[in-house]
Design a protein around this motif. Structure first.
Motif, PDB file in Angstrom:
ATOM      1  N   ILE A  23     -52.669 -25.360  63.015  1.00 44.96           N
ATOM      2  CA  ILE A  23     -54.058 -24.952  63.204  1.00 44.96           C
ATOM      3  C   ILE A  23     -54.328 -24.895  64.703  1.00 44.96           C
ATOM      4  O   ILE A  23     -54.107 -25.882  65.408  1.00 44.96           O
ATOM      5  CB  ILE A  23     -55.026 -25.943  62.524  1.00 44.96           C
ATOM      6  CG1 ILE A  23     -54.732 -26.000  61.024  1.00 44.96           C
ATOM      7  CG2 ILE A  23     -56.473 -25.551  62.779  1.00 44.96           C
ATOM      8  CD1 ILE A  23     -55.433 -27.106  60.308  1.00 44.96           C
TER       9      ILE A  23
ATOM     10  N   GLN B 194     -53.728 -21.598  55.310  1.00 47.81           N
ATOM     11  CA  GLN B 194     -53.710 -22.021  56.708  1.00 47.81           C
ATOM     12  C   GLN B 194     -54.846 -21.370  57.508  1.00 47.81           C
ATOM     13  O   GLN B 194     -55.518 -22.025  58.307  1.00 47.81           O
ATOM     14  CB  GLN B 194     -52.363 -21.682  57.332  1.00 47.81           C
ATOM     15  CG  GLN B 194     -52.198 -22.163  58.754  1.00 47.81           C
ATOM     16  CD  GLN B 194     -50.744 -22.117  59.175  1.00 47.81           C
ATOM     17  OE1 GLN B 194     -49.939 -22.862  58.651  1.00 47.81           O
ATOM     18  NE2 GLN B 194     -50.428 -21.237  60.102  1.00 47.81           N
TER      19      GLN B 194
ATOM     20  N   GLY C 219     -58.025 -23.222  59.144  1.00 51.71           N
ATOM     21  CA  GLY C 219     -58.320 -23.018  60.562  1.00 51.71           C
ATOM     22  C   GLY C 219     -59.791 -22.727  60.805  1.00 51.71           C
ATOM     23  O   GLY C 219     -60.396 -23.244  61.750  1.00 51.71           O
TER      24      GLY C 219
END
Length: 119
Positions: A24, A53, A57
């Motif tokens: 991240i 992901q 983020g």
């Protein structure tokens, strides 16, 4: 993770905490969530055309001082909370921040004592 890796539609996996590594903002981090939260997060990401992901983020960028695992759980709950729109996005949370408390749904369920505080 592909959509075929998850349980059939309508079911959520059982199980304790699962720890997964993600990158991240260029940093490798580990996130521990219950299997049901991972599956719900996967479905929400898929519905938005994002990877898990990428969605994490975005949640991370909006969470402020809140623990990342907690921020993810709150995001998932807000996405499925009665009265919330299914297309809710991270950007829609930015006005109030992810750390704001959820308001209870406006329904007839639950006792009045559970929804109000004594002075």
């Amino acid at each position: 993770m592909s959509p075929e890796d998850g349980p059939p539609p309508g079911s959520l996996p059982e199980g304790g905490l699962l720890k997964r590594s993600l990158v991240i903002a260029g940093h490798r981090t580990s996130v521990s969530l219950e299997a049901a939260f991972w599956e719900a997060l996967r479905r929400l990401a898929l519905a938005r055309g994002l990877s898990v992901q990428a969605l994490v983020g975005r949640i991370d960028a909006e969470r402020g001082e809140q623990n990342l695992s907690s921020a993810i759980r709150v995001f998932v709950l807000r996405a499925v909370w009665p009265g919330e729109r299914a297309e809710h996005t991270v950007e829609q949370h930015s006005a109030g921040g992810l750390s704001d408390e959820c308001s209870p749904p406006s329904s007839s369920r639950g006792s009045p004592q559970a929804r109000t505080r004594d002075p």
